[in-house]
Design a protein around this motif. Structure first.
Motif, PDB file in Angstrom:
ATOM      1  N   ALA A  18       0.848  -1.195   0.000  1.00 33.63           N
ATOM      2  CA  ALA A  18       0.000   0.000   0.000  1.00 33.63           C
ATOM      3  C   ALA A  18       0.879   1.239   0.000  1.00 33.63           C
ATOM      4  O   ALA A  18       1.952   1.248   0.606  1.00 33.63           O
ATOM      5  N   GLY A  19       0.425   2.270  -0.692  1.00 30.62           N
ATOM      6  CA  GLY A  19       1.156   3.530  -0.729  1.00 30.62           C
ATOM      7  C   GLY A  19       1.932   3.696  -2.014  1.00 30.62           C
ATOM      8  O   GLY A  19       1.547   3.183  -3.061  1.00 30.62           O
ATOM      9  N   GLU A  20       3.045   4.412  -1.917  1.00 33.19           N
ATOM     10  CA  GLU A  20       3.882   4.696  -3.081  1.00 33.19           C
ATOM     11  C   GLU A  20       5.156   3.867  -3.038  1.00 33.19           C
ATOM     12  O   GLU A  20       5.787   3.752  -1.990  1.00 33.19           O
ATOM     13  N   VAL A  21       5.509   3.301  -4.184  1.00 27.45           N
ATOM     14  CA  VAL A  21       6.764   2.563  -4.302  1.00 27.45           C
ATOM     15  C   VAL A  21       7.714   3.446  -5.095  1.00 27.45           C
ATOM     16  O   VAL A  21       7.504   3.690  -6.283  1.00 27.45           O
ATOM     17  N   ASP A  22       8.729   3.935  -4.402  1.00 25.81           N
ATOM     18  CA  ASP A  22       9.719   4.797  -5.046  1.00 25.81           C
ATOM     19  C   ASP A  22      11.076   4.560  -4.400  1.00 25.81           C
ATOM     20  O   ASP A  22      11.214   3.665  -3.556  1.00 25.81           O
ATOM     21  N   LEU A  23      12.044   5.340  -4.772  1.00 24.60           N
ATOM     22  CA  LEU A  23      13.405   5.155  -4.278  1.00 24.60           C
ATOM     23  C   LEU A  23      13.470   5.185  -2.751  1.00 24.60           C
ATOM     24  O   LEU A  23      14.257   4.462  -2.144  1.00 24.60           O
ATOM     25  N   GLY A  24      12.619   5.963  -2.123  1.00 25.58           N
ATOM     26  CA  GLY A  24      12.619   6.068  -0.673  1.00 25.58           C
ATOM     27  C   GLY A  24      11.955   4.923   0.046  1.00 25.58           C
ATOM     28  O   GLY A  24      12.169   4.726   1.249  1.00 25.58           O
ATOM     29  N   THR A  25      11.127   4.140  -0.649  1.00 27.50           N
ATOM     30  CA  THR A  25      10.369   3.061   0.001  1.00 27.50           C
ATOM     31  C   THR A  25      10.639   1.681  -0.571  1.00 27.50           C
ATOM     32  O   THR A  25      10.179   0.685  -0.009  1.00 27.50           O
ATOM     33  N   VAL A  26      11.359   1.609  -1.662  1.00 28.45           N
ATOM     34  CA  VAL A  26      11.532   0.340  -2.369  1.00 28.45           C
ATOM     35  C   VAL A  26      12.217  -0.726  -1.520  1.00 28.45           C
ATOM     36  O   VAL A  26      11.964  -1.927  -1.703  1.00 28.45           O
ATOM     37  N   ASP A  27      13.053  -0.318  -0.576  1.00 26.45           N
ATOM     38  CA  ASP A  27      13.732  -1.313   0.265  1.00 26.45           C
ATOM     39  C   ASP A  27      12.739  -2.145   1.068  1.00 26.45           C
ATOM     40  O   ASP A  27      12.962  -3.345   1.277  1.00 26.45           O
ATOM     41  N   ASP A  28      11.638  -1.538   1.508  1.00 31.26           N
ATOM     42  CA  ASP A  28      10.609  -2.290   2.240  1.00 31.26           C
ATOM     43  C   ASP A  28      10.016  -3.385   1.356  1.00 31.26           C
ATOM     44  O   ASP A  28       9.825  -4.515   1.790  1.00 31.26           O
TER      45      ASP A  28
END
Length: 102
Positions: A18-28
């Motif tokens: 859920a949410g946005e998948v980008d450079l800041g969150t992709v590790d999750d």
């Protein structure tokens, strides 16, 4: 971005993002997929993207890498329910059929 395991059934691991998948969150996303793929007894990984509102190239790369790692291990990997803008990105990059099966 939040990635959660929704459950397992007959060797299928169900994840939801859920949410946005980008450079800041992709590790999750990457870590959740790696855990799922390496789970003993897993035969398939299904990730629900119905709550993902945005996905950039880093997210596509993570999904593509996870797909290939799952394939090497003999697992089915399927992305389900991408929202229209994410589906369009998958289609433009040629990943739609590979990741969603359609």
């Amino acid at each position: 971005m939040i990635v959660s395991t929704c459950g397992t059934s007959a060797g299928t691991i169900h994840l939801a993002a859920a949410g946005e998948v980008d450079l800041g969150t992709v590790d999750d996303l990457t870590m959740a997929l790696a855990r799922a793929i390496s789970t003993e007894g897993a035969v398939a990984i299904v990730i629900d993207f119905s709550e993902v509102t945005f996905c950039d190239s880093s997210g596509l790369h993570a999904l593509d890498r996870a797909y290939h790692e799952a394939h090497v291990r003999g697992l089915v990997f399927r992305l389900t329910n991408p929202q229209h803008n994410v589906r369009r990105l998958l289609e433009v990059t040629g990943l739609a059929e590979q990741l969603t099966g359609s």
